[in-house]
Design a protein around this motif. Structure first.
Motif, mmCIF file in Angstrom:
data_model
loop_
_atom_site.group_PDB
_atom_site.id
_atom_site.type_symbol
_atom_site.label_atom_id
_atom_site.label_comp_id
_atom_site.label_asym_id
_atom_site.label_seq_id
_atom_site.Cartn_x
_atom_site.Cartn_y
_atom_site.Cartn_z
ATOM 1 N N ASP A 20 0.846 -1.189 0.000
ATOM 2 C CA ASP A 20 0.000 0.000 0.000
ATOM 3 C C ASP A 20 0.887 1.247 0.000
ATOM 4 O O ASP A 20 0.698 2.176 -0.810
ATOM 5 N N ALA A 61 2.763 1.750 -3.267
ATOM 6 C CA ALA A 61 1.883 2.302 -4.308
ATOM 7 C C ALA A 61 1.567 3.776 -4.052
ATOM 8 O O ALA A 61 1.411 4.561 -4.980
ATOM 9 N N GLN A 82 -3.581 3.621 -12.499
ATOM 10 C CA GLN A 82 -4.276 3.370 -11.230
ATOM 11 C C GLN A 82 -4.156 4.620 -10.362
ATOM 12 O O GLN A 82 -3.121 5.285 -10.385
ATOM 13 N N PRO A 100 -5.280 2.448 -2.670
ATOM 14 C CA PRO A 100 -5.378 1.122 -3.278
ATOM 15 C C PRO A 100 -6.347 0.200 -2.528
ATOM 16 O O PRO A 100 -6.807 0.528 -1.438
ATOM 17 N N MET A 142 -7.345 -4.275 -6.563
ATOM 18 C CA MET A 142 -7.170 -3.282 -7.627
ATOM 19 C C MET A 142 -6.300 -3.829 -8.765
ATOM 20 O O MET A 142 -6.466 -3.454 -9.925
ATOM 21 N N ASN A 143 -5.352 -4.706 -8.431
ATOM 22 C CA ASN A 143 -4.510 -5.292 -9.470
ATOM 23 C C ASN A 143 -5.247 -6.366 -10.265
ATOM 24 O O ASN A 143 -4.818 -6.726 -11.360
ATOM 25 N N ALA A 186 -2.833 -3.918 -3.553
ATOM 26 C CA ALA A 186 -2.360 -2.548 -3.832
ATOM 27 C C ALA A 186 -2.339 -2.266 -5.337
ATOM 28 O O ALA A 186 -3.064 -2.915 -6.103
ATOM 29 N N ALA A 187 -1.551 -1.308 -5.753
ATOM 30 C CA ALA A 187 -1.543 -0.831 -7.137
ATOM 31 C C ALA A 187 -0.150 -1.044 -7.711
ATOM 32 O O ALA A 187 0.775 -0.300 -7.380
ATOM 33 N N SER A 199 0.306 4.603 -7.537
ATOM 34 C CA SER A 199 -0.925 5.394 -7.512
ATOM 35 C C SER A 199 -0.593 6.842 -7.170
ATOM 36 O O SER A 199 0.575 7.204 -6.983
#
Lengths: 399, 399
Positions: free
Chosen positions: A166, A169, B9, B13, B17-18, B71-72, B76
């Protein structure tokens, strides 16, 4: 005339503490020598009040679900025996006709069990006492590890990868994250938070243990260096980490409340350190404080931990029937390439009020991360593989 | 000449999301019309800096693990387009030859996508833009629900039972527990914390939502009454709950920092309320603040949520190939006794910057708990049954 067994639970609960209770109940039911199985509600504190239930009447449906229900189904306490209390407890047990007492708990509960066993011996009361280890802190001496630790280790190992992804990202928004984990005076849980780390980029990047003083200037320098290197930083801090002055970090500004064993209660080191990072490094910092969720997580119950907790409960009954008293069940790891666990006994006097800190061989002074020896020790306790995570390789276009 | 697709993205997150990103990549790969798949690193913020990667070169191994990595993976941002930014983004996209843009995000990201689609239309640039919904807040209008919500709902539903059992067992030590859950201005996550409740004794006993002002005197009276009834109280509070004065609870005493969209950042209502309980009720209170762990939990990923996030990503590509633009994918629940989910489109202008609060039919004013209608709505999103918990029946001995 048959034997009567009473079992109690004490101290902070774990995700697998009821598995030990089930082990005690099932072993007692299976023994023809035992004719009654009682439960103390809320440990010795409820026992002193006469709150005792008949576990022999619980339904098979209840017992089936008990082993996987987290926390302490009997209720727990943190009660330090006062002068006179041991005699009062022994009197209760004598009037109930109890011959066998199993106490499921950690350091403080081992102390209670030891005092009762000792007093029974002094007064000539026919009472045998065996403790079953339980603590997410993993800080009991002699035993290889403690039931409850494998499950919290699984939780924090996964939570760090999850929450760390998290932060990775969101590095442009909240680049610093501090996660506060449990562990009273010992860094076993904090060390376990690294078990999902496969790559230097993986979280956590910094780990602060209760075993070593945290110098705030060094901390800020380490966070800043990590941020410069990775663009973000994920930090684990033990809830009982102390500053160079020996004081608990995150307690000094707030009230200090101690429980009846003298342990601090409200300490918030992650919050304190996050505010410090924002103030001095001008970097936005978040903190997560999973609190009791981490020690109680059903989805992160380790299958190994569940089984061992159960077997430790069974072993206590076997030991009592063998005539043992004033001992705690210990978990023994026989040497060899494959993880195995056997069960033995150790004198309560050598357990009670002793704490096993994280040894330097597992996390040497001056090192940033635990050693392979720690990983070899802890991984089998997780009860199975951790989730798989990936990163994009990121083939950049040249624009 | 083929079409070029770029995906980004944005926003906080989620655990799935992935999976949406993977849906976009796999649908784009499967289309002969699309000849290039690019990724914007860190959303539009990275795109403005020219940080673009070639997703077509990622290995099958990476992509296989991507769908379940929380997460992304692209990174993000929380970036509000400044005047001039839309033209700069469109210029980047034109130079990259991008025809199709997928933006995976929540309210703020829908706003960004809408501004870009609108500006492209105004300037005559051949660019189609589709947003894929993503938010644990579940607060996007029109869509039945949002990918990301089912997984956080699963986490909080389980965490409440787990941590609540802890408090029930420890009622003599720490009888009050306050758990802070996410949810920006909407009580969807707080309401989901009740989904494991089967019995009035089960946690949570009290739930405080952002939709209703929390009067501190009423709060204290409710906590005290609950404590008197059950011997303990487990309370859920939304991180954005407001007092009677309209101010965020737990923010007024501390710094108020706002991000670029104007949202508050450091609010600690659970901490504030726990201190209040200790001060006024003289009852020991703990608080748990799972923070980002709750929105990112791999063990609590809902299978339903993973699949729907993936399909929403695929649907965005289908829509783009159908010539759609300036729309968001929506999830539609066809009526009927069995839960199903289909996918459609809604204009971004009707999504961007609108928030869907928890409707009174799901949690009526004056009621302590959400309705059966809410449970019927939310349970299918959890992706499977919750763990089973039991309580001992406790047949007391009369001593």
């Amino acid at each position: 005339m048959g034997l009567r067994l009473l079992v109690g639970q004490s101290g902070g609960p774990t995700a697998v503490m009821n598995s030990s209770l089930l082990g005690v109940i099932e072993a007692a039911r299976a023994s023809p020598a035992i004719t009654a199985i009682y439960g103390a509600v809320d440990g010795v504190e409820g026992l002193l009040e006469g709150q005792v239930i008949d576990l022999g009447r619980e339904s098979p449906t209840t017992l089936r679900a008990l082993g996987r229900t987290p926390a302490a189904a009997l209720g727990s306490c943190r009660y330090k025996l006062a002068p006179g209390d041991p005699d009062r407890v022994l009197d209760r047990l004598r009037r109930l006709g109890v011959d066998l007492f199993v106490y499921i708990g950690g350091n403080d509960s081992a102390d209670t069990a030891h005092l009762l066993a000792e007093r029974a011996r002094q007064t000539g009361q026919e009472l045998r006492v065996i403790a079953v280890p339980k603590t997410i802190d993993n800080d009991l001496p002699i035993t290889d590890h403690c039931p409850g630790y494998g499950s919290i280790a699984r939780f924090v190992a996964i939570a760090l990868q999850d929450a760390g992804r998290d932060t990775e990202a969101m590095h442009r928004v909240d680049p610093i994250k501090i996660i506060e984990v449990m562990g009273r005076n010992a860094g076993w849980v904090a060390a376990a938070s690294t078990l999902g780390k496969r790559d230097p980029r993986d979280p956590p990047h910094l780990v602060y243990l209760p075993e070593r003083p945290l110098d705030l200037d060094c901390f800020l320098a380490e966070v800043e260096a990590t941020y410069r290197r990775y663009g973000h930083a994920v930090i684990v801090v033990s809830e009982t980490v102390r500053g160079s002055d020996g004081k608990l970090i995150g307690a000094e500004e707030e009230r200090e409340i101690r429980d009846s064993f003298g342990h601090h209660r409200l300490v918030e080191p992650a919050r304190r350190l996050a505010l410090l990072v924002e103030k001095h490094l001008k970097l936005r910092a978040r903190y997560d404080r999973p609190g009791t969720i981490q020690r109680m997580s059903t989805p992160c119950q380790s299958e190994t931990d569940l089984i061992e907790a159960y077997e430790a409960g069974r072993h206590a009954v076997t030991a009592l029937l063998d005539g043992e008293t004033d001992r705690m069940v210990i978990l023994i790891r026989p040497p060899g390439p494959t993880y195995r666990c056997t069960y033995g006994l150790a004198p309560l006097a050598e357990i009670a009020n002793h704490e096993k800190r994280l040894p330097p061989a597992f996390f040497p002074e001056g090192e940033a991360m635990p050693t392979k020896a720690f990983r070899d020790y802890a991984e089998p306790l997780l009860g199975g593989p951790l989730p798989e995570y990936t990163r994009l390789q990121r083939f950049f276009l040249t624009l």
